[in-house]
Each structure stands twice: as C-alpha cells, then as structure tokens.
Scaffold this active site. Structure first.
Site, PDB file in Angstrom:
ATOM      1  N   GLU A  43       0.834  -1.193   0.000  1.00 38.43           N
ATOM      2  CA  GLU A  43       0.000   0.000   0.000  1.00 38.43           C
ATOM      3  C   GLU A  43       0.874   1.250   0.000  1.00 38.43           C
ATOM      4  O   GLU A  43       1.915   1.277   0.650  1.00 38.43           O
ATOM      5  CB  GLU A  43      -0.904  -0.006   1.245  1.00 38.43           C
ATOM      6  CG  GLU A  43      -1.721  -1.284   1.389  1.00 38.43           C
ATOM      7  CD  GLU A  43      -2.295  -1.495   2.784  1.00 38.43           C
ATOM      8  OE1 GLU A  43      -2.454  -0.486   3.506  1.00 38.43           O
ATOM      9  OE2 GLU A  43      -2.569  -2.651   3.149  1.00 38.43           O
TER      10      GLU A  43
ATOM     11  N   GLU B   9      -9.816   5.685   2.833  1.00 40.13           N
ATOM     12  CA  GLU B   9     -10.139   4.855   4.000  1.00 40.13           C
ATOM     13  C   GLU B   9     -10.078   5.727   5.245  1.00 40.13           C
ATOM     14  O   GLU B   9      -9.218   6.610   5.355  1.00 40.13           O
ATOM     15  CB  GLU B   9      -9.144   3.705   4.123  1.00 40.13           C
ATOM     16  CG  GLU B   9      -9.338   2.827   5.355  1.00 40.13           C
ATOM     17  CD  GLU B   9      -8.235   1.796   5.531  1.00 40.13           C
ATOM     18  OE1 GLU B   9      -8.284   1.054   6.530  1.00 40.13           O
ATOM     19  OE2 GLU B   9      -7.318   1.743   4.689  1.00 40.13           O
TER      20      GLU B   9
END
Length: 402
Positions: free
Chosen positions: A204, A315
C-alpha cells in the site's frame, strides 16, 4: 489527660503509617513508569539507526541520514548479505511520463526543500521519538495496524480476476480533519490472498493523516506491507525491517507539500508501484520517474508472483461509540456537482500487465465499494483529460449520517 510523651509516640506511629502507605502506592507506580520507559528506549534502539547526519526540519520532523546498509530493512536475514551495488528496476512501458503534470519534484517535503539532502551512501529515515511511543497503547506494535477491531470505512474503486504486476494513478493531496485515534488516507492497494485464510498479502502507498502515528495532522507520504493479514508481519514506512529506502531527498513518513484547497489550487501526485521483472522486487515511484525504494520480493508469499486485486481510494477509521465519527475523507466533501476543486480525486488509473506494460483501466473493468454513501461516497467517471478517474470522500457525520 494523656502525657506529652504518649502523644508524641502516637503522632510518630500515625505519621509512619501514613508515609508507609504513600510509599507503598508511589513505589509501584514509579516502577511501572520506569519499566515503560526502559521498554520504550529498547524499542527506539531497534527502530532508529545510527545517523551520519541529522536534519531538523522546519515542520518539526527529525530526519536521520543513515548508511544505506544500516537502514532497518537490512536487519532481515535474507538481505544481510545482499551486494552493495543497487540495481535499478526496469520501468514499465506504454506511458508518456512527459505529459505528467503532477506535483512530483524532489522538493515535496519541507525538510529537503531548502536544498538539504543526505550525503552519498546514506538514506533519510524519519526519526521515531520517545513522545511517539508514549502516544500509543502498544509499544511493540508501534507502526503496525491496530489488531483491535475498529470500524474501517472505504470509498474505493477496485478490479480483480486477473494478474496484476503494478498500478499507476495520480492522487489528489488534501489534509482532512481527523479525530483522535483515527486516520484518513488515500492510497493504492496491491493484494493477493484472503483475510479469511489469514494469508492476505498487501502493498500500500499514498498519503495519510494519522495523528496517533505521527505528531501532527499534516498529510504524509507512506507505504505499508503485510503477508499475513496484518497479524504479525509488516508495518508503515521503515518502522520495521521491510521497505528499502533508496532516495536521498524524499522519505516515507515525512509530510507532503503543497496541499489542495477547496475552490482553490489543486495538487496531485503520481504514484507508481510495480514489480521489477528482473529482481521481482516491488518498486515505489512518485512524479515522473522519482524512485523512493522497494519492497523485496522475499517479504511476500502470494505477491512473490503477482497481485490478484487492485484497489484505489480512501479509507478512514471510525471509533465513535455514539453516532458516526466526524473524521473527513478526501476533501471532506461529497462527490457531487461541480466536482473539481471541491471533491478529492484519483485520475488516470492504470495497471501493469505481465509484459511490464501500462494498461489504462476501462471503467467497465472497475467496481466501486462504500459502506454508507450518506457518510462517504464515490463517483466513477471517464474523460479525455483525466482518463478513467473518480471523485470520492465526504464529511462523515452529517444530518444523513448521524
């Protein structure tokens, strides 16, 4: 009437009992504090490596210039004997980087904007301080995702069912407001395996606002990895052995500038993550061709071969007990009419195929996911300038998301 000697004796006994009581309470407390401090210092010794040069950034960060092979990644047994010659990766083809107008020069972080850089043979590492560890509940898991079940909410576009060897996109930079012990981020995920089997591999990268991990609310460049669904392996940035830092002027964990403003100037950054066909390592690049470093292939199981799923998006963590959190995602505004300069975006979504070629994602190949569109939402689009792109985000708690 009691004799003076008896009164004095009684007062002495009472005062002795009081002092003993106070000491019995304070000594254990002091012992606990000393034990915690000793554990903090031991953890700092693991994370922070000896510095050849130290740079005090105007924004408060401390950057240590560490010898390349002294950085945390080389604590890994499989990397200890790696040759000192760094082999550069083979770049994916099929994308004209000269057309990339993103924020992407080597002055995107304040510590190096005044021409400061690490000496040859060293790399910049953001120093972890005693105060950083005092902020967290679990010192040993500092830098790892919290194992405590927290509500994570997403607004993402994703693709699966193929073999992916990388991803590329431009991510709009914002500084969303976050509550304590919560975070807000925008990133790319490259995934293999599943949560159900605890074999999820993930790479990520993007930007995040996370006051618990860092000491402020600035958006910061970050990377993360795991190979066991965040259970015991992996961490943010270089807070455990894993990511190999190669750039001398940009480092994971440091704050990004400039930042987009509502109805004002917009800034985005081009992110590329891809698997080098020669070494098998997963490289991270920003801007046109600025290499930050790589995650060694040896870190992974499923991602040792390829990714099975790609995700792009935002997120947040919602730890609110009564009602929804007010932590913002993206710009803090929904993807509604008059999107540009108001909603956060990802543009020009690409993946890398088995031939090390960039392939533009058709909108038809992507699906979207949100938990509650009244809190955060996403709008997937296609156009000549932004290619396949989307706007996303929201304010969190509002009249429709109580």
């Amino acid at each position: 009437m009691a004799q003076p000697s008896i009164l004095i004796s009684m007062l002495f006994i009472v005062s002795s009992l009081f002092v003993t009581s106070v000491l019995s309470r304070s000594i254990p407390n002091q012992t606990i504090k000393l034990d915690k401090l000793s554990r903090i210092r031991a953890q700092l010794e693991k994370i922070n490596k000896p510095a050849v040069k130290t740079i005090n950034s105007p924004d408060g960060d401390i950057i240590d210039c560490v010898l390349f092979h002294d950085q945390p990644a080389f604590d890994l047994p499989e990397l200890k004997d790696q040759k000192t010659t760094l082999k550069l990766p083979e770049w994916p083809v099929g994308y004209n980087s000269s057309k990339d107008t993103s924020t992407g020069d080597e002055n995107i972080q304040l510590w190096s904007a005044s021409s400061e850089e690490c000496p040859g043979g060293t790399v910049p590492i953001l120093r972890t301080t005693e105060q950083d560890l005092l902020r967290v509940s679990n010192i040993i898991r500092f830098g790892k995702k919290d194992k405590v079940k927290k509500r994570h909410e997403y607004a993402v576009a994703y693709a699966s069912g193929d073999q992916y060897y990388g991803a590329k996109t431009n991510i709009n930079i914002w500084a969303p407001k976050t509550n304590q012990f919560e975070f807000s981020l925008a990133q790319v995920w490259l995934l293999s395996g599943t949560r159900q089997n605890n074999d999820l591999n993930s790479i990520e990268a993007g930007w995040q606002v996370q006051p618990e991990l860092y000491w402020d609310t600035n958006p910061r460049l970050f990377g993360y990895w795991t190979r066991d669904t965040y259970q015991s392996t992996g961490c943010y940035n270089t807070l455990c052995p894993g990511f190999v830092q190669t750039n001398k002027r940009i480092t994971l964990g440091a704050a990004i500038k400039p930042i987009s403003s509502y109805n004002g100037k917009q800034f985005d950054m081009n992110f590329k993550i891809w698997k080098d066909p020669k070494s098998g390592n997963w490289w991270l690049s920003i801007g046109s061709r600025i290499l930050i470093g790589y995650w060694p292939s040896s870190l992974f199981t499923g991602l040792k071969s390829h990714a099975e799923r790609i995700e792009f998006g935002g997120e947040i963590v919602n730890s609110a007990v009564n009602g929804h959190t007010t932590t913002q995602m993206g710009s803090g505004h929904f993807p509604e009419k008059g999107l540009f300069k108001k909603s956060a975006y990802f543009r020009n979504l690409y993946f890398v195929n088995s031939k090390n070629q960039y392939v533009s994602f058709p909108v038809s190949n992507l699906r979207t996911h949100v938990e509650d569109p009244n809190c955060y939402d996403i709008k997937l689009l296609s156009g000549k300038v932004f290619g396949t792109h989307f706007y996303y985000g929201g304010p969190g708690k509002n009249p429709k998301c109580p």
